[in-house]
Write an enzyme that holds these catalytic residues in place. Structure first.
Site, short mmCIF file in Angstrom:
data_model
loop_
_atom_site.label_atom_id
_atom_site.label_comp_id
_atom_site.label_asym_id
_atom_site.label_seq_id
_atom_site.Cartn_x
_atom_site.Cartn_y
_atom_site.Cartn_z
N TYR A 1 0.80 -1.22 0.06
CA TYR A 1 -0.03 0.04 -0.04
C TYR A 1 0.96 1.31 0.06
O TYR A 1 2.03 1.37 0.75
CB TYR A 1 -0.97 -0.15 1.15
CG TYR A 1 -1.74 1.27 1.31
CD1 TYR A 1 -2.81 1.44 0.62
CD2 TYR A 1 -1.63 2.01 2.30
CE1 TYR A 1 -3.61 2.58 0.69
CE2 TYR A 1 -2.27 3.43 2.50
CZ TYR A 1 -3.29 3.42 1.79
OH TYR A 1 -4.10 4.74 1.81
N ASP B 1 -1.12 -7.45 6.40
CA ASP B 1 -1.92 -6.37 6.07
C ASP B 1 -3.36 -7.01 5.40
O ASP B 1 -3.17 -7.51 4.13
CB ASP B 1 -1.51 -5.43 5.34
CG ASP B 1 -2.55 -4.09 5.14
OD1 ASP B 1 -3.75 -4.32 5.31
OD2 ASP B 1 -2.19 -2.91 4.96
C1 PLP Z 1 -6.39 2.01 2.84
C2 PLP Z 1 -5.47 1.09 3.09
C3 PLP Z 1 -4.35 1.14 4.23
C4 PLP Z 1 -4.55 2.41 5.04
O1 PLP Z 1 -5.49 2.79 5.69
P1 PLP Z 1 -6.19 4.17 5.97
O2 PLP Z 1 -7.37 3.89 6.85
O3 PLP Z 1 -6.62 4.92 4.76
O4 PLP Z 1 -5.29 4.95 7.09
C5 PLP Z 1 -3.48 0.34 4.43
N1 PLP Z 1 -3.34 -0.82 3.88
C6 PLP Z 1 -4.25 -1.07 2.61
C7 PLP Z 1 -4.03 -2.30 1.95
C8 PLP Z 1 -5.33 -0.17 2.48
O5 PLP Z 1 -6.12 -0.55 1.38
#
Ligand code: PLP
Length: 378
Positions: A97, A169
């Site tokens: 990301y 993630d």
């Molecule tokens: C959107 C996203 C983030 C960050 O999240 P926010 O809530 O925008 O801070 C991190 N990892 C992935 C895969 C994302 O899609």
């Protein structure tokens, strides 16, 4: 209990009042009976009853021992990175990301934490990249926007061998479709802004861990750094989670049909969707995931920024927006939106061609969605 049942009952009746819907404890502090004698709550940065319910919920859904809620996905990521110290090294998937890439390369590198970005779909690359300084292996699977899948189980083994932690993630699939801790991961990170909350109305972030020592450290860091989720946003995310299963099932069904439609359209060149048999990582996706999710990317035969722009401004149901995981269908253009600051050669090397279009498929009627795509492509 099966996941569908757990999700619906994830918000348990309030201990003090019996309220079925978790109350929003909109308070910053709590009356104490005597100095340091309280009901487990003193100040909301440290603990809040509404946030506690959503933290326990996400821990349970991911199969961890503790969960932590933050004001955004990046606040969650930041808190995990604060477990590191100067001299430590992070190995991350090369199309991580953008915000994670940015915090690693512009904030943590200044503090002496180095990062290597590699293609983790090939296990050999991971084996070659690790060193005795490696503290974290940071995965996203599937990745954004070309939906590459990495083998969590195999990479967990490598992490263990070198004494590193595996962080996944899990934003793109949610625990309804993938539970990295059950596959060997040490820490799961989420942007709750996406599928967990699901309605495009809140920012939130989560961390789930399986080790009590790491849980203790994170609890300390969460309270010390203070980027916690507010009571109302905790409640909104909790409300979203109750319908996660229904939503994700529909997102996945719709996405599969749309991917199958896209490969038949004469204007379309490549289609990236792990549910398609010809996706290079289809087998590993089928093995470690319970479904293929709601995200699709595709390129056009006319590989130009203008062609992509035309498509994205002509859809009527798909809204042009940065977000994903919303009940509404959304479209985005990585080359000029999420990957705008990536150098052109680097961007194209990871598959982000000029015409690449990313769809976050919503839960609308699939024929309406296909007709919308058809009229825009035609
Ligand atoms: C959107 C996203 C983030 C960050 O999240 P926010 O809530 O925008 O801070 C991190 N990892 C992935 C895969 C994302 O899609």
């Amino acid at each position: 209990m099966k996941l569908e049942t757990k999700l619906v009952h994830i918000s348990r009746p309030d201990e003090f009042t019996g309220a079925i819907s978790t109350p929003i404890y909109q308070t910053s502090s709590y009356m104490q009976e005597a100095p340091d004698v309280n009901k487990g709550f003193a100040y909301t940065r440290t603990a809040n009853p509404t946030r506690k319910v959503v933290e326990q919920a996400i821990a349970e859904l991911e199969g961890g021992i503790a969960g932590f809620a933050f004001s955004s996905g990046l606040a969650a990521t930041d808190c995990v990175l604060k477990l590191l110290k100067q001299g430590d090294e992070v190995i991350a998937v090369n199309d991580v990301y953008g915000g994670t890439y940015r915090i690693l390369t512009t904030v943590y590198n200044k503090l002496g934490v180095t990062s290597k970005f590699i293609d983790t779909t090939n296990i050999k690359n991971v084996i070659n990249a690790v060193s005795d300084k490696t503290r974290f292996i940071w995965l996203e699977t599937p990745t954004n926007p070309t939906l590459k899948i990495s083998d969590i189980k195999e990479i967990a083994k490598i992490a263990k061998q070198v004494g590193a932690l595996l962080i996944v993630d899990n934003t793109f699939l949610s625990p309804a479709l993938q539970q990295p801790i059950h596959l060997g991961a040490d820490i799961v990170v989420h942007s709750g802004t996406k599928y967990l909350s699901g309605h495009g109305d809140v920012l939130s972030g989560f961390v789930v861990v399986k080790d009590s020592k790491i849980a203790e450290n994170l609890k300390y860091l969460q309270n010390t750094s203070g980027g916690v989720l507010s009571p109302f946003d905790s409640w909104l995310t909790l409300r979203g989670i109750q319908t996660l299963y229904l939503r994700i099932e529909k997102h996945s069904q719709n996405a599969q049909k749309i991917a199958e439609y896209l490969i038949t359209h004469p204007q379309v060149d490549k289609v990236y969707y792990p549910g398609l048999k010809n996706h290079p990582n289809h087998a590993i996706a089928a093995q470690q995931q319970k479904g293929f999710g709601g995200m699709i990317s595709f390129t056009l035969k006319n590989d130009s920024l203008e062609a992509a722009k035309k498509f994205l401004t002509r859809t009527k149901i798909f809204l042009l927006a940065e977000n994903l995981g919303d009940v509404r269908s959304l479209g985005s253009h990585p080359a000029t939106m999420t990957h705008k600051s990536t150098p052109e050669e680097v961007r194209k090397e990871t598959g982000v061609q000029d015409s690449l279009i990313r769809l976050s498929v919503g839960i609308e009627n699939v024929d309406d969605l296909i007709n919308d795509i058809k009229q825009a492509l035609d």
